[in-house]
Design an enzyme around this catalytic site. Structure first.
Site, short mmCIF file in Angstrom:
data_model
loop_
_atom_site.label_atom_id
_atom_site.label_comp_id
_atom_site.label_asym_id
_atom_site.label_seq_id
_atom_site.Cartn_x
_atom_site.Cartn_y
_atom_site.Cartn_z
N ARG B 35 43.85 97.46 23.85
CA ARG B 35 42.47 97.47 23.54
C ARG B 35 41.85 96.83 22.41
O ARG B 35 40.75 95.99 22.52
CB ARG B 35 41.82 99.09 23.48
CG ARG B 35 40.31 99.27 23.05
CD ARG B 35 39.80 98.82 24.35
NE ARG B 35 38.36 98.93 24.26
CZ ARG B 35 37.74 97.67 23.81
NH1 ARG B 35 38.39 96.59 23.64
NH2 ARG B 35 36.44 97.67 23.62
N ASN B 118 48.86 96.30 35.43
CA ASN B 118 49.09 97.02 34.22
C ASN B 118 49.04 98.58 34.54
O ASN B 118 49.83 99.51 34.07
CB ASN B 118 48.08 96.49 33.30
CG ASN B 118 48.10 97.33 31.80
OD1 ASN B 118 49.14 96.92 31.17
ND2 ASN B 118 47.11 98.20 31.58
N SER B 179 35.06 98.51 41.94
CA SER B 179 35.75 97.33 40.96
C SER B 179 37.14 97.57 41.10
O SER B 179 37.65 98.32 41.73
CB SER B 179 35.28 97.43 39.49
OG SER B 179 36.02 98.52 38.87
N TYR B 181 39.02 97.35 38.79
CA TYR B 181 39.41 98.65 37.83
C TYR B 181 39.47 100.03 38.48
O TYR B 181 40.36 100.71 38.55
CB TYR B 181 38.64 98.67 36.76
CG TYR B 181 38.44 99.97 35.97
CD1 TYR B 181 39.60 100.44 35.36
CD2 TYR B 181 37.51 100.84 36.04
CE1 TYR B 181 39.67 101.77 34.69
CE2 TYR B 181 37.30 102.01 35.68
CZ TYR B 181 38.52 102.50 35.09
OH TYR B 181 38.52 104.02 34.51
N HIS B 182 38.18 100.29 38.99
CA HIS B 182 38.21 101.49 39.78
C HIS B 182 39.19 101.69 40.93
O HIS B 182 39.72 102.91 41.22
CB HIS B 182 36.80 101.89 40.38
CG HIS B 182 35.68 101.93 39.24
ND1 HIS B 182 34.96 100.97 38.84
CD2 HIS B 182 35.30 103.18 38.55
CE1 HIS B 182 34.24 101.49 37.88
NE2 HIS B 182 34.38 102.87 37.74
N LYS B 185 42.66 102.97 39.59
CA LYS B 185 42.63 104.55 39.45
C LYS B 185 42.80 105.11 41.03
O LYS B 185 43.54 106.02 40.87
CB LYS B 185 41.35 104.86 38.87
CG LYS B 185 41.27 104.25 37.32
CD LYS B 185 41.98 105.11 36.43
CE LYS B 185 41.71 105.02 34.97
NZ LYS B 185 42.49 105.45 34.02
N ASN B 240 25.68 104.73 25.17
CA ASN B 240 25.92 104.05 23.72
C ASN B 240 25.14 102.70 23.65
O ASN B 240 24.72 102.39 22.68
CB ASN B 240 27.35 103.99 23.76
CG ASN B 240 28.36 105.31 23.41
OD1 ASN B 240 27.54 106.27 23.49
ND2 ASN B 240 29.56 105.11 23.49
N ARG B 323 26.35 93.78 39.59
CA ARG B 323 27.24 94.51 40.39
C ARG B 323 26.89 94.83 41.86
O ARG B 323 25.58 94.62 42.18
CB ARG B 323 27.37 95.96 39.84
CG ARG B 323 27.96 95.76 38.31
CD ARG B 323 28.42 97.40 38.03
NE ARG B 323 28.83 97.50 36.68
CZ ARG B 323 29.73 98.43 36.20
NH1 ARG B 323 29.92 99.41 36.95
NH2 ARG B 323 30.12 98.31 34.99
#
Lengths: 411, 411
Positions: B35, B118, B179, B181-182, B185, B240, B323
């Site tokens: 990170r 990864n 995505s 990334y999603h 998961k 945030n 997106r």
């Protein structure tokens, strides 16, 4: 049509390349020879001798006057993928180029990670290369009926309409695959569906059943054109393997009750289905799923059929199932989309079984019967491979060693 | 309890480690500092300064008298994983150690492949290590509500009962992630479910919503215990980021109509949910899914809330959505399992927003507003990153450059 066949040196890739070439398409073949490498690793070989890819291609040129272009490289090498697509300029890509054995993926951690990384990263590189070069390229991807598992409801072709709490949607069919290999195909399907959505790619996912047979109209034209025939415990497919057991005088080994039901198809129908998909491409942005099989049988059914057609005496034995799977289950899977496009199935008739038995009988001197034994246990995290030339210790001599695996690889 | 927190140097991993340590558990932290590496790659940094892991741990020891053990290494290194589990002997593993940004995974081919390899290979190595060492180790894995996408029916917790053609089965809930990334998961979830089935592992998949907040009871005890706070276009989370835009005098940027609805939760509830999962482990062989969020909001709602609570003037602007996602959609997701275990949510009250605004105001001098702009376009296969210190050409100056991404990372 310009068609690139990925994994075109393999069991199905090579006959597909020949078939499409003969029908007048410009065909390119891509392979990294991983499949031949697995033979070296396992210490086994195709029952039917096969020559090298370049020799195959030269022989095909000599016999047919047709040229197949060869690209040697690995799909996990992204620059190779990009350059190959740029050079060949395909209108369609038929993608067989994955590690395709369930037991191989279950050998141990290294083989599981290899299978998933190899298959998923290779397909991702391909999706990117298509999106970058030409989003009209039709991707015809080999998936597997094993992506679905054995749910207690009918299996549909890729999608299912679900009504839930008063609302209805068409959703991707839930997947319950049975090995890290089958999981890699599920991952691929999800990645491809997403790429179609964001980039407008055209893709057909062929969820193929277990393929039997070895001869096609093109491969029989010369021994150098033969495709491989696997019978070992890791890469052999069930019906092919029962035939080798029969001709070598060994019992046909069925795991557990043999009530495991699987969709099956003739190698000739693989070629016909791929051609139908190519001739009727997916729309731009469409992720289309065809269930590519013609009949369902239990493992016990298949053993009985081979026993019935074999001219000599064949016996059937039942042994413990090294896989984690249901031995008795509901199984009804839709497979109408390819029939609607015009598929005329080559069914599993007695004469078809006899022709496979004839191939096995012709080459039975090549059979290493020890390699048929199942050496990969789903419940363990590491299995010792007992293959020709491998010293075997007592530790790997389990009851399952007496018998061969019933559906040892996916196709 | 012996608890290993993977990714324990990250936004949520570090506060989780502190929280569990304070509650009397023996805690080990595993991290490869990936990170922090992404920060270097992007040329950005946490808004709130953070010290190194070893210094954090030393400070925690000094303040609390409690020791957190540190293991530096990579989950894709299987011998590291095996050795760490053997050394620490965890009873539970909390797994945050994945690349967790959707835009990062969509930068280009390399980042997509990196993210999937990864995340998937790291989790596979972990599953094997658990199965080899002790199948009673409870795996608490961070998934995401983004695995489900936005179907037109209610989202359930991991599984759904489907009645189809007169038969009924409970099936894995169909996933439609948005995505690469999603997707990683989703792949993980499928792999873990399978590992539970074949090896009898215990696993809880926490499908987490988008987390807001930066302070926990433990992190506020000393500046060296602070956790990171991301606001940039690639790793910042929506609420945030709106707060940083407000305190720096920039418009709060909403993509499209802002009707995108997402499950959200307070960072304090992440800690509470992980603890509840640990205290109530999954059964042997059980793959359990909890939807870990407490409230749903549209992106527009969140912008309006920040605008309302900000003491100065804040404006909201709408911009094109980089997106590929539905801007208006049905969204109703079950999230009762953690409530049933006793979760008492910390909801998004005005005072919570004010406290996040206060953190942002305190550190606003650190904000690099240029880094908030969305630079990753889902429809392209490669995006130029416009980050601090990166020379930007005209080619990357699109209309979207005027605005920041609304849900730039998953959590």
């Amino acid at each position: 049509m310009n068609i690139l066949v990925l994994g075109g040196d393999g069991y199905l890739g090579w006959p597909t390349a020949l078939y499409l070439s003969r029908r007048g398409h410009r065909v390119g073949v891509v392979d990294n020879f991983a499949r031949r490498g697995y033979d070296l690793e396992m210490g086994v070989d195709s029952l039917v001798p096969i020559v090298g890819l370049q020799q195959r291609v030269r022989r095909w040129q000599e016999i047919s006057g047709l040229t197949i272009e060869v690209f040697v490289g690995d799909l996990t090498d992204d620059s190779f993928v990009t350059e190959t697509l740029a050079t060949f300029e395909p209108e369609a890509v038929v993608h067989f180029a994955e590690q395709r054995s369930a037991p191989y993926s279950m050998i141990d951690r290294k083989h599981a990670v290899y299978t998933q990384v190899n298959n998923v990263a290779g397909t991702l590189n391909l999706l990117y290369a298509i999106a970058e070069q030409d989003r009209d390229i039709h991707l015809v991807k080999l998936g597997t009926m094993g992506e679905y598992g054995t749910p207690n409801i009918d299996i549909e072709e890729g999608f299912i309409e679900i009504t839930h709490k008063g609302r209805t949607d068409v959703m991707p069919y839930p997947k319950q695959p049975g090995s890290f290999y089958h999981l890699s195909k599920v991952h691929d399907s999800a990645n491809i569906m997403f790429a179609c959505r964001i980039w407008g790619i055209r893709a057909t996912d062929l969820n193929q059943g277990i393929v039997y047979g070895q001869e096609t109209e093109e491969t029989v034209l010369h021994p150098d054109l033969a495709t491989r025939f696997d019978y070992d415990g890791v890469f052999g497919t069930v019906l092919n393997r029962f035939c080798v057991q029969a001709v070598t005088g060994h019992p046909l080994t069925v795991y557990g009750t043999g009530g495991q039901t699987r969709g099956m198809l003739n190698i000739l129908d693989t070629l016909a289905c791929v051609e139908l998909a190519l001739e009727n491409p997916a729309d731009r942005g469409e992720f289309r799923v065809f269930n590519q099989f013609t009949e369902s049988f239990t493992v016990e059914d298949m053993a009985e059929m081979v026993k019935a057609e074999f001219s000599g005496d064949a016996t059937i034995v039942h042994t413990a199932d090294p896989r984690v799977e249901k031995e008795e289950h509901y199984y009804r899977a839709a497979h109408t989309k390819l029939l609607d496009l015009g598929l005329v199935p080559n069914l599993l008739t007695p004469s078809v079984i006899q022709s496979i038995l004839a191939v096995c009988d012709r080459y039975k001197a090549n059979a290493d019967v020890a390699a048929i034994r199942p050496t990969v246990d789903w419940r363990k995290t590491a299995s010792n491979l007992v293959t020709a030339g491998t010293p075997t210790g007592e530790s790997v001599r389990t009851s399952a060693d007496e018998a061969s695996s019933e559906v040892s690889s996916d196709r």
